[in-house]
Scaffold this motif. Sequence first.
Motif, PDB file in Angstrom:
ATOM      1  N   UNK A 161      57.492  42.737  30.952  1.00  0.00           N
ATOM      2  CA  UNK A 161      56.861  43.805  31.733  1.00  0.00           C
ATOM      3  C   UNK A 161      56.201  44.832  30.803  1.00  0.00           C
ATOM      4  N   UNK A 162      56.866  45.136  29.697  1.00  0.00           N
ATOM      5  CA  UNK A 162      56.274  46.055  28.716  1.00  0.00           C
ATOM      6  C   UNK A 162      54.983  45.473  28.153  1.00  0.00           C
ATOM      7  N   UNK A 163      54.995  44.175  27.863  1.00  0.00           N
ATOM      8  CA  UNK A 163      53.785  43.530  27.348  1.00  0.00           C
ATOM      9  C   UNK A 163      52.657  43.587  28.366  1.00  0.00           C
TER      10      UNK A 163
ATOM     11  N   UNK B 137      38.536  41.298  24.604  1.00  0.00           N
ATOM     12  CA  UNK B 137      39.631  40.626  25.313  1.00  0.00           C
ATOM     13  C   UNK B 137      40.728  40.198  24.338  1.00  0.00           C
ATOM     14  N   UNK B 138      40.330  39.718  23.161  1.00  0.00           N
ATOM     15  CA  UNK B 138      41.301  39.330  22.136  1.00  0.00           C
ATOM     16  C   UNK B 138      42.048  40.555  21.616  1.00  0.00           C
ATOM     17  N   UNK B 139      41.299  41.642  21.389  1.00  0.00           N
ATOM     18  CA  UNK B 139      41.935  42.863  20.893  1.00  0.00           C
ATOM     19  C   UNK B 139      42.921  43.406  21.917  1.00  0.00           C
ATOM     20  N   UNK B 140      42.556  43.338  23.188  1.00  0.00           N
ATOM     21  CA  UNK B 140      43.445  43.812  24.246  1.00  0.00           C
ATOM     22  C   UNK B 140      44.737  42.997  24.268  1.00  0.00           C
TER      23      UNK B 140
ATOM     24  N   UNK C 107      44.077  47.473  28.357  1.00  0.00           N
ATOM     25  CA  UNK C 107      43.087  46.410  28.192  1.00  0.00           C
ATOM     26  C   UNK C 107      41.725  46.932  28.605  1.00  0.00           C
ATOM     27  N   UNK C 108      40.716  46.500  27.897  1.00  0.00           N
ATOM     28  CA  UNK C 108      39.347  46.928  28.178  1.00  0.00           C
ATOM     29  C   UNK C 108      38.946  46.467  29.581  1.00  0.00           C
ATOM     30  N   UNK C 109      38.395  47.383  30.353  1.00  0.00           N
ATOM     31  CA  UNK C 109      37.983  47.064  31.713  1.00  0.00           C
ATOM     32  C   UNK C 109      39.146  46.690  32.614  1.00  0.00           C
ATOM     33  N   UNK C 110      40.376  47.012  32.167  1.00  0.00           N
ATOM     34  CA  UNK C 110      41.593  46.652  32.902  1.00  0.00           C
ATOM     35  C   UNK C 110      41.585  45.164  33.237  1.00  0.00           C
ATOM     36  N   UNK C 111      41.069  44.349  32.288  1.00  0.00           N
ATOM     37  CA  UNK C 111      40.915  42.917  32.556  1.00  0.00           C
ATOM     38  C   UNK C 111      42.240  42.157  32.439  1.00  0.00           C
ATOM     39  N   UNK C 112      43.219  42.692  31.692  1.00  0.00           N
ATOM     40  CA  UNK C 112      44.541  42.066  31.564  1.00  0.00           C
ATOM     41  C   UNK C 112      44.412  40.567  31.257  1.00  0.00           C
ATOM     42  N   UNK C 113      43.852  40.209  30.111  1.00  0.00           N
ATOM     43  CA  UNK C 113      43.515  38.816  29.844  1.00  0.00           C
ATOM     44  C   UNK C 113      44.697  37.936  29.435  1.00  0.00           C
ATOM     45  N   UNK C 114      45.893  38.508  29.376  1.00  0.00           N
ATOM     46  CA  UNK C 114      47.050  37.777  28.849  1.00  0.00           C
ATOM     47  C   UNK C 114      47.775  36.942  29.913  1.00  0.00           C
ATOM     48  N   UNK C 115      48.375  35.848  29.428  1.00  0.00           N
ATOM     49  CA  UNK C 115      49.401  35.104  30.161  1.00  0.00           C
ATOM     50  C   UNK C 115      50.533  34.853  29.168  1.00  0.00           C
ATOM     51  N   UNK C 116      51.714  34.527  29.692  1.00  0.00           N
ATOM     52  CA  UNK C 116      52.896  34.369  28.851  1.00  0.00           C
ATOM     53  C   UNK C 116      53.536  33.012  29.133  1.00  0.00           C
TER      54      UNK C 116
ATOM     55  N   UNK D  27      39.763  34.053  28.317  1.00  0.00           N
ATOM     56  CA  UNK D  27      38.489  34.662  27.927  1.00  0.00           C
ATOM     57  C   UNK D  27      37.496  34.747  29.083  1.00  0.00           C
ATOM     58  N   UNK D  28      37.875  34.184  30.235  1.00  0.00           N
ATOM     59  CA  UNK D  28      37.000  34.258  31.410  1.00  0.00           C
ATOM     60  C   UNK D  28      37.482  35.291  32.423  1.00  0.00           C
ATOM     61  N   UNK D  29      38.646  35.898  32.168  1.00  0.00           N
ATOM     62  CA  UNK D  29      39.218  36.787  33.180  1.00  0.00           C
ATOM     63  C   UNK D  29      38.349  38.029  33.357  1.00  0.00           C
ATOM     64  N   UNK D  30      38.123  38.388  34.588  1.00  0.00           N
ATOM     65  CA  UNK D  30      37.287  39.545  34.878  1.00  0.00           C
ATOM     66  C   UNK D  30      35.838  39.192  35.096  1.00  0.00           C
ATOM     67  N   UNK D  31      35.482  37.898  34.914  1.00  0.00           N
ATOM     68  CA  UNK D  31      34.104  37.475  35.148  1.00  0.00           C
ATOM     69  C   UNK D  31      33.214  37.676  33.937  1.00  0.00           C
ATOM     70  N   UNK D  32      31.926  37.395  34.080  1.00  0.00           N
ATOM     71  CA  UNK D  32      31.003  37.444  32.941  1.00  0.00           C
ATOM     72  C   UNK D  32      30.689  38.852  32.456  1.00  0.00           C
TER      73      UNK D  32
END
Length: 233
Positions: free
Chosen positions: A45-47, A134-137, A52-61, A117-122
Amino acid sequence: MSNQNDPFTDAQREGLYRAIFERRDVRSQFLPDAIPDEVLARILRAAHHAPSVGFMQPWDFIVIDSLAVRGQVLASFNEENTKASENYTGERQQTYRTLKLQGILESPINLCITCDRSRGGPHVLGRNSIMEMDLFSTCLSVQNLWLAARAEGIGVGWVSILDQGILSDILQLPDHVYPLAYLCLGYVSEFLEQPELQAKGWRSRLPLEELVHGNGWGQPLEHQRLASYLAGK
């Protein structure tokens, strides 16, 4: 429960700095004790609450407890580690080969944090100029997890000596999902006083005062008091 706008207490602030300064990249001190589900959930949950840029939350675990899967990852590590040792010669190479750089089987849980890398659209808000945001986020998610784990008394080790293509195949990742961080998690016998690579003479921590510039690269700080604090004076 404190109000979101309440200032941190001295104890809370000290706890944060303690987690930062006592965090270690763990390879050799893992215990076999299982991480309770409620603790792992708190860490994840902390992770997930990283910025994240644009609140895109590009991560999965991807939580990995299968010894079969971890065995495949270890085989990839061993192959890549042999290649990496060839970057050095002589005594440096001998030292490299003595370093333990993973705890894939010793830790009770492995975790892969991926970046979709596709999350949030183009067109993601804030990502137009720097596509790697997205990688930095996702890296910020790794750091959140690492600090939360340290506060829970859990060690984390980042295994970076892996072929990402092979790792993607092992974990059956879609083409648009990048395996950003492969981590080993578990309780430890101890947290070392200093980073293991520093203790073993591989590298030392750089002096902070040499890394802070004023208004431009290589320019001295105009604030001498800040410079003194950075130097520990």
